[in-house]
Design an enzyme around this catalytic site. Structure first.
Site, PDB file in Angstrom:
ATOM      1  N   CYS A   1      44.263  75.009  53.431  1.00 48.39           N
ATOM      2  CA  CYS A   1      43.836  73.619  53.272  1.00 48.39           C
ATOM      3  C   CYS A   1      43.131  73.140  54.530  1.00 48.39           C
ATOM      4  CB  CYS A   1      45.027  72.702  53.042  1.00 48.39           C
ATOM      5  SG  CYS A   1      46.288  73.388  51.989  1.00 48.39           S
TER       6      CYS A   1
ATOM      7  N   GLU B   1      47.592  66.529  47.542  1.00 49.82           N
ATOM      8  CA  GLU B   1      46.814  67.066  48.649  1.00 49.82           C
ATOM      9  C   GLU B   1      45.712  67.891  48.028  1.00 49.82           C
ATOM     10  OE1 GLU B   1      48.711  69.764  51.525  1.00 49.82           O
ATOM     11  OE2 GLU B   1      46.637  70.438  51.657  1.00 49.82           O
TER      12      GLU B   1
ATOM     13  N   GLY C   1      46.444  71.384  45.616  1.00 46.25           N
ATOM     14  CA  GLY C   1      45.498  72.196  44.862  1.00 46.25           C
ATOM     15  C   GLY C   1      44.095  71.633  44.934  1.00 46.25           C
TER      16      GLY C   1
END
Lengths: 533, 533
Positions: free
Chosen positions: B296, B259, B237
């Site tokens: 991401c 992460e 997140g």
């Protein structure tokens, strides 16, 4: 008296004028010995960090043969200098010169350095994984940043910040080291750093790759530990100090490998005591008082059954402890901390069977046995598993297996847990549930031997669940596993062969073991270049 | 409207009366959809943690065949339920149903679960090491404590807290999971948890091994994240949320695998642009706007040379970005955060070439290109590498290789770094130094392809230096490596064969690869019992 220089930026750097300084103390007399060493300043810390950072990329790119040559040459130099080193370390620690320092610890230190050299040379710590179809290759790689290492008081060679397992591991992974010597043995550390410095030059590695600081104020230490230019921290020492440094490192996202404290519970099952109780009392006594009990893996808590065999064992141990000479501790601080711990254990209900007092010249403490019922222990398990670092153990007397299981369930994380059982199978029914209860609480589960032997083996785990260490997935002893603490995971995605690190190229540089498409193999890739076309 | 139950303690538990609740929102319209879900209470969090802790030992001791059976059955159930799951996830996320959710993400999720089953079955994640002479055996083992997993908004299946890679990894290591669904897709998460719940029963595993919470106040979340009964935390997140949870976990000594954020720099070398600039503009546009850029590994920062080829590339990219429809973002929060980031980048000197505004119904944002000179970037590198999560990228225009190197040196830790170079060798002189500069800053170094493809491979590293993740030594994707995040290192010292875990016994249970006395082998130990005699 002149204050000694520190090893900073590749040179022995004279202390700042008007710097604070300190001297080592002979623990057997309490008298200051040897020259004065500096309390390092903020400027010196900055110079060490800046110069170590400046050579990090160069060291990461150094040929592994040079890294290995340095570690081998350093080991050789330590052996050649053994007489001087042992004399210095004996004077500063009062550890026995022949039987411990020269006979065991110095050879072990050299062996660790050579195993680290081997790990550097054979790339075993890098764990290469190749997926030829996916064009992906990964391995563990240097951090490209310096590692800060805090050495403990209790191993002037084998865990020395500038020669021990953390040092060897960080260098094998091609990271610069900033060593913070333990102030209880500064001259030993300085002598080691002199040898390391020369060995670096011999191996044609950047001389700022190894630096030595002696001491600094704790505020400066916390600032350094939280500096984002650091790649990692290795620490062996007290829980108090370790947790403070860990908090500083955590805030900056720096991996901190802290080995802190452990009572190393030992369970004596009734059958074992019935069978060989007198021998076990000897084993226990020897393990608990060796090195004045100043081991991370000292058996600090023994669970002993009630009843005749348990009573006999305690009686035998008591005779041995009461008859033994006081042990010399490393420093006034260790003595005071031990006395505070013993007092606290007594305050929480433990009864003193023998010892529990300082004795004579220097920092001597009587071998100490305390005892408490399991029932009382279970009322205040947190307070009664406080580490008492020294020749001290708490006997916890249990009525039955159920109480032993309850005691095991109450433990926090420990480095080791030990079970002694009868050879004739008498204890087998209790053994399995106790092993199950103890297993998740400890890093190393041991049967029928004391925890103080920490073999340098690839299968060793000198680590354990928090708060015995800060990271339950890593060991501080044993190559190549210990090296991996100071590494980053690097992946290459369709990268040209010539830009890959040696151990990931199509051609296997030294028949190293690589996990290729799910199988361990040590040959070249059959389809040279296919994954990077 | 009834508030939906949570999966706590092995049962679907009705919400407390008068609990706070929330509903999912269709991001394409901004309208609330579906039923109400509870904001979980402190009592519910405690019940989840207590019940997960209570089954942790049982799960750790479960036969690996059951663990694998659960993961396989769960994957099968997801496939059977694909139509419903895709419809739910599409409604809650606005991600394309066919091309993304049904075509890519759901199959990937099932594949991850099956690879985790395989890793559980073949023990590959346990990395068994045996030292026969030393009587020592070690491996990675379950944590014997629950793992708390926070799923992100951007992968309703593949990183879902109750179905994704963290979940599969934690279960493969035989740890109970407390899943915290992302509140942007509660119905999808609930549906997955229903399938998981049934698959657990089918596999005869404790039903409290998988729990599902939907949402809780951040103070409660921090309290949970710092509860010493937890074994580890997995989080995907925002940096803000991740760092707050990490701080809570750090204080309690709980390993936290977070992460967080990454701009995934991409370097376009001049030769590559001269050779195939138009094609690269297409590649870049497709990667940056796919899934509305909510990856991401989105290419959020492109270093593009000055000069004609660079200008042409930017022109081509600009045409594509300006002509594309606005992308639908997951939530009002994502939209607001993106707008704030774009505004901040402009405040620090980036110029908007196109986009930079919301558009129309729901949470739509125009594909956005910003541009800044390398010289200006290097004046405020920290501020200008702020992540802008969405279909957005910052073009950094560099005069020469030197400037590119300086930009690379200014990066903080990222998941990926990419180099595009000419096929004809024109860029080779610049390539090696750029690769060297970028390497320590990223988890995965990529050549000539966009970073958004994260293959599920044993050689993948979906991780990177802080602050892209909290632990640079671990990957969140790829079996068996991802499993090892949720494991403790366990050593056995002269422990009887019958008390050893299966993969460390003399008899090799399934021809698994073990490192025996320095060599990888998959057979039984020749000298059965010799190490434990």
């Amino acid at each position: 008296m002149d204050v000694q220089p520190s090893l900073i930026g590749g040179e022995w750097r004279a202390p700042e004028s008007a710097c604070k300084s300190f001297r080592a103390v002979d623990p057997s007399t309490g008298e200051a010995i040897g020259p004065a060493f500096p309390v390092n300043s903020a400027l010196e810390l900055e110079a060490a960090l800046a110069s170590a950072s400046a050579v990090a990329d160069e060291l990461a790119a150094a040929p592994v043969a040079r890294i290995a040559a340095f570690l081998d040459a350093y080991a050789h130099a330590i052996e050649n200098d053994a007489a001087t080193l042992v004399a210095l370390a004996h004077a500063e620690t009062a550890l026995p010169g022949e039987t411990r320092l020269a006979g065991v610890e110095l050879p072990r230190t050299c062996r660790q350095l050579r195993l680290a050299a081997q790990a550097a040379r054979d790339y075993s710590w890098t764990h290469p994984v190749i997926d030829t179809g996916g064009g992906l290759r990964s391995h563990y790689a240097p951090l490209h940043k310096p590692v800060l290492i805090f050495g403990p008081n209790n191993f002037p060679f084998a865990f020395n910040a500038v020669a021990g397992s953390d040092f060897a591991s960080a260098i094998a992974a091609r990271n610069p080291v900033i060593a913070k010597a333990h102030p209880s043995h500064p001259a030993t550390s300085q002598r080691l750093a002199q040898l390391a410095h020369r060995a670096l030059q011999h191996a044609q590695l950047p001389s700022a790759a190894v630096q030595l600081l002696y001491q600094f104020d704790s505020a400066l230490g916390l600032q350094l530990a939280g500096d984002a230019r650091l790649g990692a921290i290795g620490f062996t020492g007290s829980r108090h100090g370790g947790l403070a440094l860990k908090a500083a490192a955590d805030r900056a996202g720096i991996p901190a490998y802290m080995e802190m404290s452990s009572v190393n519970p030992v369970f004596m099952l009734p059958g074992a005591l019935a069978e060989r109780g007198e021998q076990l009392a000897q084993e226990f006594f020897a393990s608990c008082t060796m090195g004045s009990g100043q081991f991370c893996t000292n058996p600090g808590l023994l669970v002993v059954p009630d009843g005749a065999a348990g009573d006999a064992f305690v009686g035998n141990a008591l005779t041995l402890f009461a008859g033994a000479a006081p042990g010399v501790l490393f420093s006034r601080g260790v003595l005071e901390q031990l006395d505070a711990s013993v007092t606290a254990l007594r305050d929480w209900g433990a009864v003193c069977l023998t010892g529990a007092s300082s004795a004579g010249l220097g920092y001597r403490y009587r071998p100490t046995l305390l005892q408490v019922s399991a029932r009382a222990f279970l009322k205040n398990p947190r307070e009664l598993q406080r580490e008492a670092f020294g020749p001290t153990s708490l006997l916890v007397r249990a009525r039955d297996t159920e109480e032993m299981l309850a005691v095991a369930a109450s433990f926090e994380g420990n480095l080791t847990g030990t079970l002694y059982s009868a050879n004739d199978g008498t204890d087998d029914a209790a053994l399995a549930p106790l092993a199950r209860a103890l297993r998740p609480k400890v890093g190393r589960l041991i049967m029928n031997r004391m925890p103080t032997g920490v073999a340098v083996s690839p299968a060793m785990n000198h680590g354990g669940p928090y708060p015995s260490t800060s990271q339950a997935g890593f060991t501080a002893v044993g190559m190549p596993a210990a090296v991996r603490r100071f590494a980053a995971l690097h992946c290459y995605d369709h990268v040209t062969d010539t830009l890959l690190p040696a151990e990931l190229r199509d051609r296997n540089p030294a028949n190293i073991a690589r996990l290729v498409d799910g199988h361990w193999r040590d040959d070249d890739l059959a389809t040279a270049g296919s994954a990077t076309a």
